[in-house]
Design a protein around this motif. Structure first.
Motif, PDB file in Angstrom:
ATOM      1  N   ARG A 181      50.278  58.939  -3.461  1.00  0.00           N
ATOM      2  CA  ARG A 181      50.552  59.592  -4.752  1.00  0.00           C
ATOM      3  C   ARG A 181      49.409  59.317  -5.718  1.00  0.00           C
ATOM      4  NH1 ARG A 181      55.336  61.839  -6.912  1.00  0.00           N
ATOM      5  NH2 ARG A 181      57.174  61.335  -5.699  1.00  0.00           N
ATOM      6  N   THR A 182      49.126  60.277  -6.557  1.00  0.00           N
ATOM      7  CA  THR A 182      48.164  60.111  -7.633  1.00  0.00           C
ATOM      8  C   THR A 182      48.947  59.919  -8.925  1.00  0.00           C
ATOM      9  OG1 THR A 182      46.556  61.508  -6.511  1.00  0.00           O
ATOM     10  CG2 THR A 182      46.250  61.178  -8.879  1.00  0.00           C
ATOM     11  N   TYR A 183      48.636  58.871  -9.655  1.00  0.00           N
ATOM     12  CA  TYR A 183      49.334  58.539 -10.897  1.00  0.00           C
ATOM     13  C   TYR A 183      48.438  58.878 -12.084  1.00  0.00           C
ATOM     14  CZ  TYR A 183      52.883  56.176  -8.169  1.00  0.00           C
ATOM     15  OH  TYR A 183      53.908  55.921  -7.299  1.00  0.00           O
ATOM     16  N   GLY A 184      48.873  59.830 -12.874  1.00  0.00           N
ATOM     17  CA  GLY A 184      48.111  60.208 -14.057  1.00  0.00           C
ATOM     18  C   GLY A 184      48.285  59.196 -15.173  1.00  0.00           C
TER      19      GLY A 184
ATOM     20  N   ASN B 172      58.816  60.033 -12.598  1.00  0.00           N
ATOM     21  CA  ASN B 172      59.891  60.509 -13.455  1.00  0.00           C
ATOM     22  C   ASN B 172      60.897  61.365 -12.676  1.00  0.00           C
ATOM     23  OD1 ASN B 172      58.837  63.134 -13.318  1.00  0.00           O
ATOM     24  ND2 ASN B 172      58.069  63.126 -15.417  1.00  0.00           N
ATOM     25  N   THR B 173      61.919  61.834 -13.364  1.00  0.00           N
ATOM     26  CA  THR B 173      62.982  62.575 -12.689  1.00  0.00           C
ATOM     27  C   THR B 173      62.529  63.960 -12.234  1.00  0.00           C
ATOM     28  OG1 THR B 173      63.840  63.323 -14.822  1.00  0.00           O
ATOM     29  CG2 THR B 173      64.864  61.350 -13.852  1.00  0.00           C
ATOM     30  N   SER B 174      61.363  64.401 -12.672  1.00  0.00           N
ATOM     31  CA  SER B 174      60.779  65.659 -12.186  1.00  0.00           C
ATOM     32  C   SER B 174      59.807  65.411 -11.041  1.00  0.00           C
ATOM     33  CB  SER B 174      60.055  66.384 -13.329  1.00  0.00           C
ATOM     34  OG  SER B 174      60.948  66.699 -14.364  1.00  0.00           O
ATOM     35  N   ASP B 175      59.797  64.182 -10.525  1.00  0.00           N
ATOM     36  CA  ASP B 175      58.956  63.770  -9.402  1.00  0.00           C
ATOM     37  C   ASP B 175      57.465  63.756  -9.745  1.00  0.00           C
ATOM     38  OD1 ASP B 175      59.009  62.711  -6.762  1.00  0.00           O
ATOM     39  OD2 ASP B 175      58.189  64.603  -6.005  1.00  0.00           O
ATOM     40  N   LYS B 176      57.147  63.555 -11.029  1.00  0.00           N
ATOM     41  CA  LYS B 176      55.757  63.420 -11.453  1.00  0.00           C
ATOM     42  C   LYS B 176      55.437  61.934 -11.589  1.00  0.00           C
ATOM     43  CE  LYS B 176      55.601  67.834 -13.827  1.00  0.00           C
ATOM     44  NZ  LYS B 176      55.566  68.510 -15.112  1.00  0.00           N
ATOM     45  N   ALA B 177      54.279  61.547 -11.073  1.00  0.00           N
ATOM     46  CA  ALA B 177      53.870  60.144 -11.065  1.00  0.00           C
ATOM     47  C   ALA B 177      52.925  59.858 -12.239  1.00  0.00           C
ATOM     48  CB  ALA B 177      53.188  59.798  -9.751  1.00  0.00           C
ATOM     49  N   PHE B 178      53.232  58.776 -12.957  1.00  0.00           N
ATOM     50  CA  PHE B 178      52.426  58.378 -14.114  1.00  0.00           C
ATOM     51  C   PHE B 178      52.163  56.881 -14.092  1.00  0.00           C
ATOM     52  CE2 PHE B 178      54.817  62.081 -15.679  1.00  0.00           C
ATOM     53  CZ  PHE B 178      53.785  62.858 -16.160  1.00  0.00           C
ATOM     54  N   ASN B 179      51.116  56.498 -14.790  1.00  0.00           N
ATOM     55  CA  ASN B 179      50.895  55.103 -15.135  1.00  0.00           C
ATOM     56  C   ASN B 179      50.973  55.044 -16.660  1.00  0.00           C
ATOM     57  OD1 ASN B 179      50.385  52.395 -15.005  1.00  0.00           O
ATOM     58  ND2 ASN B 179      48.194  52.595 -14.657  1.00  0.00           N
ATOM     59  N   ASN B 180      52.137  54.626 -17.176  1.00  0.00           N
ATOM     60  CA  ASN B 180      52.288  54.469 -18.625  1.00  0.00           C
ATOM     61  C   ASN B 180      51.301  53.426 -19.101  1.00  0.00           C
ATOM     62  OD1 ASN B 180      54.202  56.235 -19.585  1.00  0.00           O
ATOM     63  ND2 ASN B 180      55.865  54.771 -19.607  1.00  0.00           N
TER      64      ASN B 180
END
Length: 152
Positions: free
Chosen positions: A13-16, A89-97
């Protein structure tokens, strides 16, 4: 000082990067949190706050997010901690807060400011928040806030 990184990225996964701001507001020995309930997901607890909108700094974002999620009006004190958190997140988007944590003072309430119907304000003793908040970075930030209070 290095910024702590929490969470485990899923392989492949790529985390934005997601600049974010969260706040701690205390009332009667308890801190504000939000219970979030999205369709088809179990409810969870977070500190109020979220992503910075374009052109916002952490201070503006946390005031806006607090109002949208809780209906509370807040004044920003100091930024006391930074921490990063990998999450999906619940939309299956990967993030780095890339989160800034701020001390807040409650200045009022206005139910019309609350626009996020899936967020419910709850008040938690800080130690309970440490045990139950969804993100490790949030739990760490509450512990850092408690240590900050003890030094004063």
């Amino acid at each position: 000082m290095a910024i702590p990184q929490f969470g485990q990225p899923e392989p492949g996964r790529t985390y934005g990067d997601r600049p974010a701001a969260f706040g701690i507001a205390e009332r009667d020995g308890k801190i504000a949190a939000v219970r979030v309930k999205k369709p088809d997901h179990a409810a969870w607890l977070d500190l109020p706050g979220g992503a910075l909108d374009p052109g916002e700094g952490p201070e503006e974002a946390v005031v806006r997010e607090f109002a949208e999620e809780t209906g509370l009006k807040v004044a920003v004190g100091e930024a006391y901690a930074r921490a990063d958190q990998f999450f999906v997140n619940t939309s299956d988007k990967a993030f780095n807060n890339r989160a800034t944590f701020l001390v807040l003072d409650i200045t009022g309430e206005d139910a019309e400011l609350k626009v996020e119907d899936d967020h419910t304000l709850v008040w938690l003793p800080p130690h309970e928040a440490i045990e139950t908040l969804r993100h490790e970075a949030h739990a760490w930030a509450v512990a850092a806030w408690l240590r900050l209070l003890r030094k004063r």
